[in-house]
Design a protein around this motif. Structure first.
Motif, PDB file in Angstrom:
ATOM      1  N   SER A 173       0.782  -1.119  -0.130  1.00 58.75           N
ATOM      2  CA  SER A 173       0.015  -0.034   0.045  1.00 58.75           C
ATOM      3  C   SER A 173       0.899   1.075   0.003  1.00 58.75           C
ATOM      4  N   ASP A 174       2.004   1.273   0.865  1.00 56.58           N
ATOM      5  CA  ASP A 174       2.848   2.530   0.823  1.00 56.58           C
ATOM      6  C   ASP A 174       3.467   2.740  -0.667  1.00 56.58           C
ATOM      7  N   ARG A 175       3.757   1.364  -1.278  1.00 57.62           N
ATOM      8  CA  ARG A 175       4.564   1.507  -2.663  1.00 57.62           C
ATOM      9  C   ARG A 175       3.710   2.054  -3.789  1.00 57.62           C
ATOM     10  N   PHE A 176       2.325   1.779  -3.489  1.00 54.96           N
ATOM     11  CA  PHE A 176       1.428   2.412  -4.769  1.00 54.96           C
ATOM     12  C   PHE A 176       0.437   3.152  -4.050  1.00 54.96           C
ATOM     13  N   PRO A 177       0.741   4.385  -3.963  1.00 55.54           N
ATOM     14  CA  PRO A 177      -0.407   5.284  -3.142  1.00 55.54           C
ATOM     15  C   PRO A 177      -1.448   5.619  -3.766  1.00 55.54           C
ATOM     16  N   THR A 178      -2.583   5.620  -3.355  1.00 54.37           N
ATOM     17  CA  THR A 178      -4.148   5.788  -3.902  1.00 54.37           C
ATOM     18  C   THR A 178      -4.922   6.806  -3.134  1.00 54.37           C
ATOM     19  N   LEU A 179      -6.038   7.217  -3.587  1.00 56.00           N
ATOM     20  CA  LEU A 179      -6.657   8.075  -2.798  1.00 56.00           C
ATOM     21  C   LEU A 179      -7.278   7.449  -1.484  1.00 56.00           C
TER      22      LEU A 179
ATOM     23  N   ASP B 143      -8.122  -0.187   5.493  1.00 58.04           N
ATOM     24  CA  ASP B 143      -7.289  -0.472   6.892  1.00 58.04           C
ATOM     25  C   ASP B 143      -6.940  -1.839   6.995  1.00 58.04           C
ATOM     26  N   GLY B 144      -5.849  -2.262   7.827  1.00 55.67           N
ATOM     27  CA  GLY B 144      -5.326  -3.537   7.703  1.00 55.67           C
ATOM     28  C   GLY B 144      -6.207  -4.748   8.238  1.00 55.67           C
TER      29      GLY B 144
END
Length: 51
Positions: free
Chosen positions: A33-39, A43-44
């Protein structure tokens, strides 16, 4: 024989889920999720259904 296979599979499921969250099989959900940021990011706990 089939019963033993089912029991072993059921017992191994938590171990595989734990190992996958520790990065044994590659990056965890947070790293991806950190590598491919989205709007919008879930949650985990939303990914626990795959564990």
């Amino acid at each position: 024989m089939l019963q033993i296979l089912v029991i072993l599979s059921a017992l191994s499921m938590p171990l595989v889920a734990w190992a996958s969250q520790r990065g044994v099989f590659g990056p965890d959900n947070g790293a991806i999720s950190d590598r491919f940021p989205t709007l919008l990011v879930a949650d985990g706990y939303a990914f626990s259904i795959w564990g």
